[in-house]
Design an enzyme around this catalytic site. Structure first.
Site, PDB file in Angstrom:
ATOM      1  N   HIS A  65      34.465 134.404 -25.420  1.00 49.10           N
ATOM      2  CA  HIS A  65      35.036 134.719 -24.113  1.00 49.10           C
ATOM      3  C   HIS A  65      34.421 135.980 -23.524  1.00 49.10           C
ATOM      4  CE1 HIS A  65      38.758 132.061 -23.633  1.00 49.10           C
ATOM      5  NE2 HIS A  65      38.034 131.545 -24.613  1.00 49.10           N
ATOM      6  N   ASN A  95      42.262 133.739 -20.572  1.00 48.47           N
ATOM      7  CA  ASN A  95      42.168 134.680 -21.690  1.00 48.47           C
ATOM      8  C   ASN A  95      43.515 135.149 -22.228  1.00 48.47           C
ATOM      9  OD1 ASN A  95      39.356 134.719 -21.799  1.00 48.47           O
ATOM     10  ND2 ASN A  95      39.186 136.405 -20.331  1.00 48.47           N
ATOM     11  N   ARG A 100      36.496 133.331 -31.345  1.00 53.49           N
ATOM     12  CA  ARG A 100      36.972 132.965 -30.020  1.00 53.49           C
ATOM     13  C   ARG A 100      36.827 134.134 -29.042  1.00 53.49           C
ATOM     14  NH1 ARG A 100      43.237 131.332 -29.559  1.00 53.49           N
ATOM     15  NH2 ARG A 100      43.509 131.390 -27.310  1.00 53.49           N
ATOM     16  N   HIS A 104      34.481 124.770 -34.178  1.00 54.34           N
ATOM     17  CA  HIS A 104      35.841 124.241 -34.137  1.00 54.34           C
ATOM     18  C   HIS A 104      36.368 123.926 -35.522  1.00 54.34           C
ATOM     19  CE1 HIS A 104      36.636 122.669 -29.767  1.00 54.34           C
ATOM     20  NE2 HIS A 104      36.774 123.966 -29.896  1.00 54.34           N
TER      21      HIS A 104
END
Length: 309
Positions: free
Chosen positions: A68, A96, A64, A196
């Site tokens: 980002h 975030n 993750r 996911h």
């Protein structure tokens, strides 16, 4: 997809993607640190192994974190920079704020160990890339090559984040268009989203699906009824305890496999965008392909990684 919580995984292709990496492929090399820091890869491997064993959610957090980072000004580790009195950094942008501390921690641990061995040589960007690959592989994901030579970004601004990361309330058309702008086809986007299969989303991200969904139904009828009831029980106090969450993959949450796609076909998609991935005729054929064939899912993911290196 839990973009603001566990965004767009399997986007590990972004680690070397020309679409978001401000370096050409020719500038990166697997042997980049061979003479300047030959123990680099072993040090990272030791650190991430210990961290994942002690904290099993680290792999999902690292995946993750790198997404980002990469979607905003490239894979330059600017997500690691802290804010100060004169600047609000990327990590403090609203989207975030929920990035997991374990992801930052594993990078800091690896960087500290490497600095003791070869100070001032290895970039944080390369550490993030390698650590993520190792962690994903540890939980069953495909092994892929990671070239090195990224330079750490010196600028990190929260204002640059908005618009460069997808939102949970976007339509599938908006999501498809977003990925297309980054250089990905619809099929590639679906393969990348397979990340996911590990990680979690906070209850607030899907509460609208399980509480007072409509005048005629408490929960989204697209959800498996038993699944919806279980989620309601788990998230009953989410307004008070804002950290309450559920696994994206309810069946094998700690294993990187194709179960995420199988879940979508059985009404077990956690967020609205997960469900839409199977409902939309543009993306459904790819969901079916990966649900039926894990090997195809892994091979297509590895192809993307190699293609974008």
């Amino acid at each position: 997809m839990a973009y603001s919580q566990f965004p767009l995984p399997l986007l590990i292709a972004l680690i070397t993607s020309s679409a978001v990496l401000p370096l050409s492929r020719s500038q990166l090399s697997e042997s980049y640190y061979q003479t300047t820091c030959p123990k680099f890869e072993q040090i990272v491997a030791d650190v991430v192994t210990n961290k994942q064993i002690s904290t099993p959610t680290t792999a999902a957090g690292a995946l993750r974190l790198i997404v980002h980072d990469c979607f905003v000004e490239g894979c330059d580790a600017s997500i690691l920079i802290s804010s100060n009195a004169f600047n609000t950094a990327e990590r403090d942008a609203e989207i975030n704020l929920a990035l997991p501390g374990d992801a930052f921690d594993v990078v800091v641990r690896a960087k500290t160990a490497i600095e003791l061995e070869c100070p001032g040589v290895v970039s944080c960007a390369d550490i993030v890339a390698l650590a993520t690959r190792n962690l994903v592989n540890m939980v069953g994901g495909p092994f892929y090559k990671v070239p090195f030579g990224r330079k750490d970004g010196l600028i990190s601004q929260a204002a640059c984040v908005e618009g460069n990361l997808p939102r949970t309330n976007w339509t599938m058309t908006q999501i498809i268009n977003f990925f297309a702008a980054k250089g990905f086809t619809i099929g590639e986007m679906v393969a990348l989203t397979g990340g996911h299969t590990i990680g979690f989303s906070h209850c607030k991200e899907f509460a609208n699906r399980i509480f007072n969904f409509s005048p005629t139904s408490q929960y989204d009828p697209a959800l498996n009824p038993k699944y919806a009831e279980r989620l309601k029980q788990m998230c009953a106090n989410y307004k008070v305890d804002t950290g309450m969450s559920a696994f994206n993959d309810v069946m094998t949450p700690g294993k990187f496999d194709n179960m995420y796609f199988q879940n979508l076909r059985n009404g077990l998609g956690l967020l609205t965008t997960d469900t839409e991935l199977y409902a939309d005729p543009r993306t459904r054929p790819f969901v079916d392909r990966y649900a039926e064939d894990q090997k195809a899912f892994f091979e297509d993911s590895e192809f993307l990684m190699n293609d974008y290196e």
